[in-house]
Design an enzyme around this catalytic site. Structure first.
Site, PDB file in Angstrom:
ATOM      1  N   SER A   1      37.003  39.551  47.988  1.00  0.00           N
ATOM      2  CA  SER A   1      37.797  38.539  48.674  1.00  0.00           C
ATOM      3  C   SER A   1      38.448  37.577  47.682  1.00  0.00           C
ATOM      4  O   SER A   1      39.178  37.991  46.799  1.00  0.00           O
ATOM      5  CB  SER A   1      36.926  37.813  49.699  1.00  0.00           C
TER       6      SER A   1
ATOM      7  N   ASP B   1      37.625  42.515  54.521  1.00  0.00           N
ATOM      8  CA  ASP B   1      36.983  41.752  53.453  1.00  0.00           C
ATOM      9  C   ASP B   1      35.803  42.490  52.814  1.00  0.00           C
ATOM     10  O   ASP B   1      34.894  42.953  53.500  1.00  0.00           O
ATOM     11  CB  ASP B   1      36.484  40.434  54.062  1.00  0.00           C
TER      12      ASP B   1
END
Length: 296
Positions: free
Chosen positions: A40, A154
């Site tokens: 991320s 993510d």
């Protein structure tokens, strides 16, 4: 003690801006980062560092105020998320051109999650921007990235601090940065509402947007929270717990921790504060490591 580091940067939204301060402190104390991996926001910062453009990114980031941050959020009515994230990446692309990962100055790995097949996907070749876009796709908040028939979200869903995905050279210290640590802030907590300023800046338009989305999460109680905050807080708590368990199973040589109270998912207007926090926490962790080595 080795002065070379395999660096792992964890996910955590805007708190990941603290990675910049950590990197500065490591380099200034004479450490050489020989490889980097991230999930991320950790993938974004790590990839930019590996491309040699961290100073340019930091300079731009420090100019952003609350209104600028809101202006970079591209809302969408997609059922899989409320933000596309293309706008901010296109802005960054203006001064940091896309490159293939294998052309970067050091080995880099970005971690994403194949949500349909329920497995990690590690990008160590191909487009840097495509890898980062996949890795930052916070579930329910940022729309997934589509790679052929694969739907990617993510990397923090499965591996928020990917200590097992960084390329290590013999003798390198394994250093991990967790920006979801369940520890108190080292200074007085900022009590500003994490998302309230957005409503103020947009004359209630953001609130109206939340109301349109309320059918997904009906609010019947006085103390219930909105769709946006529910998504970001759920992700933050999930990342915090998974990070803790993962680091207990795969302990690095040095762990640098940033409190999850340091800021909200989109508090990028706090760049100055977060970068300094990263620097100070890195300094404290390195001091402890040096003392430990002297007494061993």
């Amino acid at each position: 003690m080795s002065r070379k580091i395999a660096l792992v940067l964890g996910s955590g939204g805007a708190r990941g801006v603290a990675h910049i301060g950590v990197i500065h402190e490591l380099v200034e104390q004479g450490y050489q980062i020989t490889s980097v991996a991230g999930s991320s926001m950790g993938a974004l910062i790590g990839g930019i560092y590996a491309s040699g453009k961290l100073d340019e990114y930091e300079k731009w980031l420090r100019t952003l105020d609350k209104l600028d941050v809101f202006g970079l959020i591209d809302f969408t009515l997609s059922s899989s998320g409320i933000i596309k994230a293309d706008k901010v990446l296109n802005e960054i692309r203006k001064f940091i051109p896309d490159r293939n990962i294998e052309e970067l100055s050091i080995p880099f790995t970005a971690v994403a999650t194949d949500i349909r097949n329920k497995k990690e996907v590690c990008f160590s070749t191909g487009s840097l921007y495509k890898a980062v876009r996949a890795s930052i796709s916070i579930p329910m908040v940022i729309t997934p990235a589509v790679h052929g028939d694969v739907l990617l979200v993510d990397g923090g869903v499965l591996n928020p601090v990917p200590v097992n995905r960084v390329k290590r050279h013999q003798g390198d210290l394994l250093v991990a940065v967790n920006v979801n640590a369940q520890i108190p802030m080292p200074k007085k907590k900022n009590t500003e509402n994490k998302n309230g300023y957005i409503g103020q800046l947009t004359n209630g338009r953001f609130k109206a947007f939340q109301e349109k989305m309320s059918h997904l999460f009906p609010a019947h109680k006085k103390d219930s929270i909105g769709y946006f905050e529910l998504g970001t807080e759920t992700s933050s708590l999930m990342l915090s717990q998974i990070s803790k368990l993962n680091l207990e199973l795969n302990p690095p040589d040095l762990l640098i921790e940033i409190s999850r109270q340091a800021g909200g998912t989109f508090d990028f207007h706090k760049a100055d504060e977060l970068i300094e926090l990263g620097r100070q926490e890195a300094k404290k962790a390195l001091k402890t490591l040096n003392q430990k080595n002297r007494h061993s």
